[in-house]
Design an enzyme around this catalytic site. Structure first.
Site, mmCIF file in Angstrom:
data_model
loop_
_atom_site.group_PDB
_atom_site.id
_atom_site.type_symbol
_atom_site.label_atom_id
_atom_site.label_comp_id
_atom_site.label_asym_id
_atom_site.label_seq_id
_atom_site.Cartn_x
_atom_site.Cartn_y
_atom_site.Cartn_z
ATOM 1 N N LYS A 1 -11.196 1.992 8.426
ATOM 2 C CA LYS A 1 -11.833 0.753 8.866
ATOM 3 C C LYS A 1 -13.292 0.946 9.311
ATOM 4 C CE LYS A 1 -7.553 -1.491 10.368
ATOM 5 N NZ LYS A 1 -6.886 -2.138 11.524
ATOM 6 N N TYR B 1 -5.643 -10.138 4.648
ATOM 7 C CA TYR B 1 -4.869 -10.273 5.883
ATOM 8 C C TYR B 1 -4.246 -11.667 6.033
ATOM 9 C CZ TYR B 1 -6.476 -5.747 7.554
ATOM 10 O OH TYR B 1 -6.715 -4.390 7.693
ATOM 11 N N ASN C 1 -9.041 0.166 15.495
ATOM 12 C CA ASN C 1 -8.110 1.293 15.516
ATOM 13 C C ASN C 1 -8.237 2.237 14.322
ATOM 14 O OD1 ASN C 1 -6.817 -0.142 13.487
ATOM 15 N ND2 ASN C 1 -5.180 -0.871 14.802
ATOM 16 N N HIS D 1 -5.735 1.471 8.571
ATOM 17 C CA HIS D 1 -4.651 0.546 8.214
ATOM 18 C C HIS D 1 -3.761 1.277 7.226
ATOM 19 C CE1 HIS D 1 -2.623 -3.032 6.543
ATOM 20 N NE2 HIS D 1 -2.760 -2.401 5.399
ATOM 21 N N GLU E 1 -0.619 -4.486 -1.670
ATOM 22 C CA GLU E 1 -1.916 -4.099 -1.117
ATOM 23 C C GLU E 1 -2.681 -3.200 -2.078
ATOM 24 O OE1 GLU E 1 -0.991 -4.445 3.653
ATOM 25 O OE2 GLU E 1 -1.012 -2.451 2.757
#
Length: 140
Positions: free
Chosen positions: A11, A51, A114, A117, A128
């Site tokens: 990310k 998302y 964080n 993913h 995905e």
């Protein structure tokens, strides 16, 4: 256990801090192989499509803004029980709850930022992976 493929995203908080190589090394050290990879910049709309499952959640807009804020690295990881292994290496979503040695414990800035993913199930992984990669780009 069967060989699986899973999607992994490094990310914006991690790419901004030049942690891509360190994160990939953790996956590889755990026995996962990178079989497809690219560095891209999502628009907010593209992040929203990816998302979409979270569209009704209160953090959705903030998540989409964050994912479009800097480049990300998307990759397909392959290995024995790759989905569970990837999630184990990532650690809990909240870095305060993540186990020592996991990516999120070492690198995440917060529950929202964080660093990584990962897909949560075989069906999700397939969907995905198709979002970001064509079959020609996956070279195991």
């Amino acid at each position: 256990m069967a060989v699986q493929r899973t999607l992994s995203i490094i990310k914006p908080d991690a790419t901004r801090r030049n942690l891509t190589g360190k994160i990939i090394a953790k996956f590889e050290d755990a026995g996962l192989r990178v079989v497809a990879q690219k560095r891209i910049r999502l628009t907010k709309e593209e992040a929203g499509r990816f998302y979409a499952v979270h569209r009704e959640r209160p953090f959705y807009d903030e998540l989409c803004e964050f994912m479009a804020s800097a480049p990300i690295v998307v990759q397909v990881l392959e290995g024995e029980d790759a989905i569970a292994k990837n999630r184990e290496v990532m650690g809990a979503t909240d870095p305060a709850e993540a186990a020592e040695g996991t990516i999120r414990k070492e690198f995440a800035l917060s529950k929202g930022e964080n660093s990584v993913h990962g897909s949560d199930a075989p069906e999700t992984a397939a969907e995905e992976i198709r979002f970001f990669f064509s079959e020609l780009e996956i070279v195991g």
